[in-house]
Write an enzyme that holds these catalytic residues in place. Structure first.
Site, PDB file in Angstrom:
ATOM      1  N   SER A 154       0.853  -1.178   0.000  1.00 49.02           N
ATOM      2  CA  SER A 154       0.000   0.000   0.000  1.00 49.02           C
ATOM      3  C   SER A 154       0.898   1.239   0.000  1.00 49.02           C
ATOM      4  O   SER A 154       1.884   1.280  -0.726  1.00 49.02           O
ATOM      5  CB  SER A 154      -0.934  -0.029   1.208  1.00 49.02           C
ATOM      6  OG  SER A 154      -1.872   1.029   1.144  1.00 49.02           O
ATOM      7  N   SER A 155       0.607   2.224   0.808  1.00 50.79           N
ATOM      8  CA  SER A 155       1.386   3.462   0.817  1.00 50.79           C
ATOM      9  C   SER A 155       1.000   4.284   2.027  1.00 50.79           C
ATOM     10  O   SER A 155      -0.137   4.203   2.509  1.00 50.79           O
ATOM     11  CB  SER A 155       1.119   4.270  -0.456  1.00 50.79           C
ATOM     12  OG  SER A 155       1.662   5.569  -0.355  1.00 50.79           O
ATOM     13  N   TYR A 167      -5.483   8.452  -5.898  1.00 51.83           N
ATOM     14  CA  TYR A 167      -4.434   7.514  -5.472  1.00 51.83           C
ATOM     15  C   TYR A 167      -4.576   7.207  -3.980  1.00 51.83           C
ATOM     16  O   TYR A 167      -4.589   6.032  -3.578  1.00 51.83           O
ATOM     17  CB  TYR A 167      -3.057   8.108  -5.766  1.00 51.83           C
ATOM     18  CG  TYR A 167      -1.912   7.226  -5.320  1.00 51.83           C
ATOM     19  CD1 TYR A 167      -1.608   6.061  -6.018  1.00 51.83           C
ATOM     20  CD2 TYR A 167      -1.136   7.553  -4.216  1.00 51.83           C
ATOM     21  CE1 TYR A 167      -0.560   5.243  -5.625  1.00 51.83           C
ATOM     22  CE2 TYR A 167      -0.078   6.753  -3.821  1.00 51.83           C
ATOM     23  CZ  TYR A 167       0.202   5.595  -4.525  1.00 51.83           C
ATOM     24  OH  TYR A 167       1.240   4.788  -4.116  1.00 51.83           O
ATOM     25  N   LYS A 171      -5.433   3.554  -2.098  1.00 52.37           N
ATOM     26  CA  LYS A 171      -4.515   2.966  -1.124  1.00 52.37           C
ATOM     27  C   LYS A 171      -5.198   2.790   0.229  1.00 52.37           C
ATOM     28  O   LYS A 171      -4.948   1.800   0.937  1.00 52.37           O
ATOM     29  CB  LYS A 171      -3.260   3.835  -0.995  1.00 52.37           C
ATOM     30  CG  LYS A 171      -2.360   3.776  -2.217  1.00 52.37           C
ATOM     31  CD  LYS A 171      -1.840   2.368  -2.448  1.00 52.37           C
ATOM     32  CE  LYS A 171      -0.950   2.230  -3.635  1.00 52.37           C
ATOM     33  NZ  LYS A 171      -0.432   0.853  -3.836  1.00 52.37           N
TER      34      LYS A 171
END
Length: 270
Positions: A154-155, A167, A171
């Protein structure tokens, strides 16, 4: 009996943590995905990986001098049915699966007033959709192996605000899915976890280019990290390998940030 158990543990250590393990990694031809593939192979795993271009996969295979322990296939993880076929093919070649890593991902579009419906749909398909499809495909084979481990990359953008919204939203969805899927698949002996990298310094990529083209701007961005150093792909790969391994057999449903304490995920400061 205790002696034979200890001998078995020592033999496994000599062979590598992943000796005999069969693992699928999406997006494994460069950057973080390449670091994961290299680490798993070095520790005894058989790995199947995919990427968009045959050239990048050929380069990976050539640099590794890999044989049958590495399977590669060019494909777009967002394309209907191709990812599923790839997973099934890998399981057939290896005689089953023991793990999967959703490393491929990306984003499309700009700010909220400029991003199109297609930009949102594409970003969602690359991140949340790809992870869901990989998990569904791999689960059928992991059940046959009586369990295994799934890790999604993920981030920190999944919970630290930054552009672009499509985005970050995709995520964040991955992180929610991890919590839900860990409970759903736990009875099958399948662990599901996330690793959330911070901004990684990858040769030739965004932050490396900034460092070379605008050193002052790079240093301002580096101030978002307490140690003034961006994350390296090998640091993230180590954590992914941990979650895939038996060392993490008591860990499921978690998100492990690997961000060196990063504050804002972008130079814009939010």
């Amino acid at each position: 009996m205790a002696g034979s158990t200890e001998q078995g543990k020592q033999a496994a250590l000599r062979a590598g943590r992943f000796a005999g393990r069969r693992i699928v990694v999406t997006g494994g031809s460069r950057g973080l995905g390449e670091a994961v593939v290299r680490l798993l192979l070095a520790e005894g795993a058989r790995v199947a990986t995919c990427a968009r271009t045959a050239e990048s996969l050929d380069g990976l295979r050539h640099s590794l001098g890999a044989g049958d322990e590495l399977l590669t296939q060019p494909l777009d993880v967002a394309a209907p049915e191709l990812l599923e076929r790839f997973v099934d093919s890998a399981a057939a070649s290896f005689g089953g699966l023991d793990g999967a890593v959703a490393c491929a991902g990306g984003a499309r579009g700009r700010g909220i007033t400029d991003a199109t419906a297609e930009d949102w749909a594409t970003t969602w398909a690359l991140n949340a959709g790809h992870f869901a499809r990989l998990t569904a495909s791999a689960t059928r084979h992991l059940r046959a192996s009586e369990g295994g481990s799934i890790v999604v990359v993920s981030s920190i953008s999944g919970w630290k605000p930054g552009p672009q919204a499509q985005y970050g939203a995709s995520k964040a969805a991955q992180l929610h899915m991890v919590s839900s899927l860990a409970r759903e698949l736990g009875p099958d002996g399948i662990r599901v976890n996330a690793v959330s990298p911070g901004s990684m310094l990858i040769p030739g990529k965004r932050w490396d280019r900034l460092r070379q083209e605008d050193p002052a701007a790079y240093q301002r961005f580096a101030a978002e990290f307490p140690g003034r150093e961006l994350v390296r792909p090998d640091e993230v790969a180590d954590v992914i390998a941990f979650l895939l391994s038996d060392q993490a057999r008591g860990v499921t449903g978690v998100n492990l940030p690997v961000d060196r304490g990063q504050n804002a995920p972008t130079p814009q400061g939010y």
